[in-house]
Design an enzyme around this catalytic site. Structure first.
Site: not given
Ligand SMILES: Cc1cc2nc3c(=O)[nH]c(=O)nc-3n(C[C@H](O)[C@H](O)[C@H](O)COP(=O)(O)OP(=O)(O)OC[C@H]3O[C@@H](n4cnc5c(N)ncnc54)[C@H](O)[C@@H]3O)c2cc1C
Ligand SMILES: *[C@@H]1O[C@H](CO)[C@@H](O)[C@H](O)[C@H]1NC(C)=O
Ligand SMILES: *[C@@H]1O[C@H](CO)[C@@H](O)[C@H](O)[C@H]1NC(C)=O
Ligand SMILES: *[C@@H]1O[C@H](CO)[C@@H](O)[C@H](O)[C@H]1NC(C)=O
Length: 529
Positions: A107, A109, A115, A177, A471-472
């Site tokens: 996703g 984030h 990522s 994501g 996750n932060y």
């Molecule tokens: C605006 C905002 C709001 C948020 N709100 C919350 C919340 O309410 N609660 C909460 O808990 N967190 C929250 N977060 C934090 C969020 O959980 C993390 O940023 C999380 O890592 C996002 O996942 P992503 O797939 O979107 O991110 P990505 O940037 O795609 O991935 C994050 C990390 O995981 C790895 N990764 C991605 N996909 C995979 C996969 N399929 N398999 C293995 N590794 C992978 C990436 O390489 C990277 O290291 C928030 C973040 C933002 C920016």
């Protein structure tokens, strides 16, 4: 930067060589994918290299931190967007074969953008799972299979489509994501009642370092433990999660009540610390803290907004608040009774009346230049500590804090049940952010500001280790352990994110990925024991 003394002809030659190299790398990759996936149709539409007019829009599409998209940030050789599990598998095999490093995005984030940007690997490619967003909800068995590239909002919507009394306890934000989010824990408004996303996972499929697809049974309980909170990008590529749905009542209640310093915010927030982690576990009251957006800077004050979800009706909520937290002065007028899916939209800050279908657009409304940090608090911060905090908040242009209560179900897990260790004894989590605009001449000023704020907070928060939420992600962690080996640095941020679980994560990593195929700035290191 190219030195001006290099003759132009040599420059052109160098440029050509690098173009040919990346073109042939891409071609070799495609050929290898075809061989390894048995795929007949063309794969051209799944690969974006910098010469493709869509390259920048694909790269930027889900990336949340504009700080990591500036022109000087390293760019991938190409972006691969597989549209099937077997192509993800083939991508791992082919990257290894061609010796090209990949990073994975679901996703987008990640707080430090790891990522989509690598500061430590050159060259690198992105495997972007944006096309893998299947969701199969089965109300009969109370479960759902969710693919990595789906968002939290899509999952919530697909559940709502089939039932108004089921939900899932993950992030408040709806464009996260599922792949990257659940790997780090995943908290939301139902965490005090049902725990984290990871606490409600029952199976998963991943591509491992050898390019095999493994489910829970095939990967074994050690690896299955590691992927439920050990952070993304260390153990494999998550393809699907199988999760348990949780019951939600047909009517829930939400409210937002704001208090400024003049309205006694300091005393009320002090009281919140004593109440919010112990109150009825169906009630989640987070606090959003920022300077008021007064046009006149000298009249700025700090505002604290109590933003809550209660899994029940308003009259029960009012009774609970009257008994446990009368200081907030909640009234019936403040309360909005609604359905669970609409509470999702409310907490994600969509304008009132937005239809739930917006969740299928996967669109983010956040996208900012930002830097963030986190802390866990285990004893209440005295009022003098809060007052010092207000003085610091008032000097940054656009700071923001979110305080998020623990307790309830969160306390019923032991620290080692999952890699996510911030459990019993944690009162709440603080998230600090500083945001800035595109034209800001001095982003370093804001980063410096947040580091100083973090130092100021040291005495008030958890210590040995000073805990942080993976996750932060915060690449500052471990950097103050001067003159130490990379393993010692990893141990420093590792203990912040995972406490003692770090040691078990390292053992599992060393066993399942000894060549460290899955690596990034803060991936779990391997170690010879
Ligand atoms: C605006 C905002 C709001 C948020 N709100 C919350 C919340 O309410 N609660 C909460 O808990 N967190 C929250 N977060 C934090 C969020 O959980 C993390 O940023 C999380 O890592 C996002 O996942 P992503 O797939 O979107 O991110 P990505 O940037 O795609 O991935 C994050 C990390 O995981 C790895 N990764 C991605 N996909 C995979 C996969 N399929 N398999 C293995 N590794 C992978 C990436 O390489 C990277 O290291 C928030 C973040 C933002 C920016
Ligand atoms: C801002 O408010 C202060 C205090 O009320 C006042 O002295 C000052 O003139 C105001 N400045 C502007 C630009 O309005
Ligand atoms: C949580 O910690 C408190 C205080 O140490 C203790 O009394 C309580 O039994 C613990 N709860 C659980 C579920 O472990
Ligand atoms: C840093 O580490 C090296 C190698 O272990 C050592 O020789 C050196 O004295 C250390 N420097 C400081 C300032 O600790």
């Amino acid at each position: 930067m190219v030195s001006p003394i290099i003759p132009l002809s040599l420059l052109v030659l160098l440029l050509l060589v690098s173009l040919v190299n990346s073109a042939s790398l891409e071609q070799s990759f495609v050929q290898c994918l075809k061989l390894n996936s048995g795929r007949k149709p063309s794969l051209d539409s799944l690969i974006y290299s910098p010469s493709n007019p869509s390259f920048t829009s694909i790269l930027d599409s889900t990336a949340q931190n504009l700080r990591c998209l500036v022109p000087s940030a390293p760019k991938p050789k190409f972006i691969f967007t597989p549209d099937s599990d077997s192509l993800v598998q083939a991508a791992v095999i082919c990257s290894k074969k061609l010796g090209i490093h990949f990073i994975v995005r679901s996703g987008g984030h990640d707080y430090e953008g790891i990522s989509y940007v690598s500061q430590i690997e050159n060259p690198f490619i992105i495997i972007d799972l944006v096309k893998l967003r299947g969701i199969n909800v089965d109300i009969k068995s109370n479960t759902a299979w969710v693919q990595a590239g789906a968002t939290t909002g899509e999952l919530y919507y697909r559940i709502y489509e089939k039932s108004s009394v089921h939900g899932f306890p993950a992030g408040l934000y709806t464009s996260l994501g599922i792949g990257g989010h659940i790997t780090g824990g995943a908290y939301g408004g139902m965490m005090r009642k049902y725990g984290l996303g990871v606490d409600n996972v029952i199976d998963a499929t991943i591509v491992d370092a050898n390019g095999r697809i493994l489910d829970r049974k095939a990967m074994g309980e050690d690896l299955f433990w590691a992927i439920r909170g050990g952070g993304g990008g260390s153990f494999g590529i998550l393809l699907w999660w199988k999760v348990n749905l949780v019951p939600v009542p047909p009517t829930v209640t939400v409210f937002t009540v704001t208090k400024s310093l003049k309205q006694g915010a300091t005393k009320i927030l002090h009281r919140w610390q004593e109440v919010a982690p112990y109150i009825d576990e169906k009630l989640f009251i987070r606090v959003i803290i920022q300077p008021s957006s007064a046009a006149n800077k000298t009249q700025r004050t700090v505002t604290t907004s109590y933003n809550a979800l209660f899994l029940g009706g308003a009259s029960t909520l009012l009774q609970i608040m009257k008994k446990s937290f009368p200081e907030l002065g909640l009234t019936r007028k403040d309360c909005l009774e609604t359905s669970w899916i609409k509470s999702v939209l409310y907490l994600a800050d969509f304008p009132s009346g937005t239809p739930p279908e917006v969740l299928l657009k996967g669109k983010s409304t956040f996208k900012n230049f930002f830097k963030a940090k986190s802390d866990f608090v285990r004893k209440t911060i005295p009022e003098t500590g809060l007052e010092g905090l207000w003085r610091r908040l008032l000097i940054d242009d656009s700071p923001l804090m979110i305080w998020n209560p623990y307790g309830g179900k969160m306390s019923q897990f032991s620290e080692s049940d999952t890699p996510f260790p911030h459990r019993n004894g944690t009162l709440y989590k603080i998230q600090y952010l500083t945001l800035w605009e595109k034209g800001d001449k001095n982003p370093a000023k804001h980063i410096d500001w947040i580091r100083k704020l973090y130092n100021y907070m040291g005495p008030y928060v958890s210590s040995f280790p000073r805990e942080a939420y993976v996750n932060y992600r915060d690449l500052d962690l471990g950097e103050n352990t001067k003159n130490s080996t990379s393993y010692e640095k990893a141990r420093s941020w590792g203990y912040s994110y995972y406490k003692k679980n770090f040691e078990r994560l390292v053992r599992i990593k060393t066993k399942v990925d000894p060549q460290n195929v899955f690596r990034h700035e803060q991936s779990i290191p391997t170690r010879r024991f």
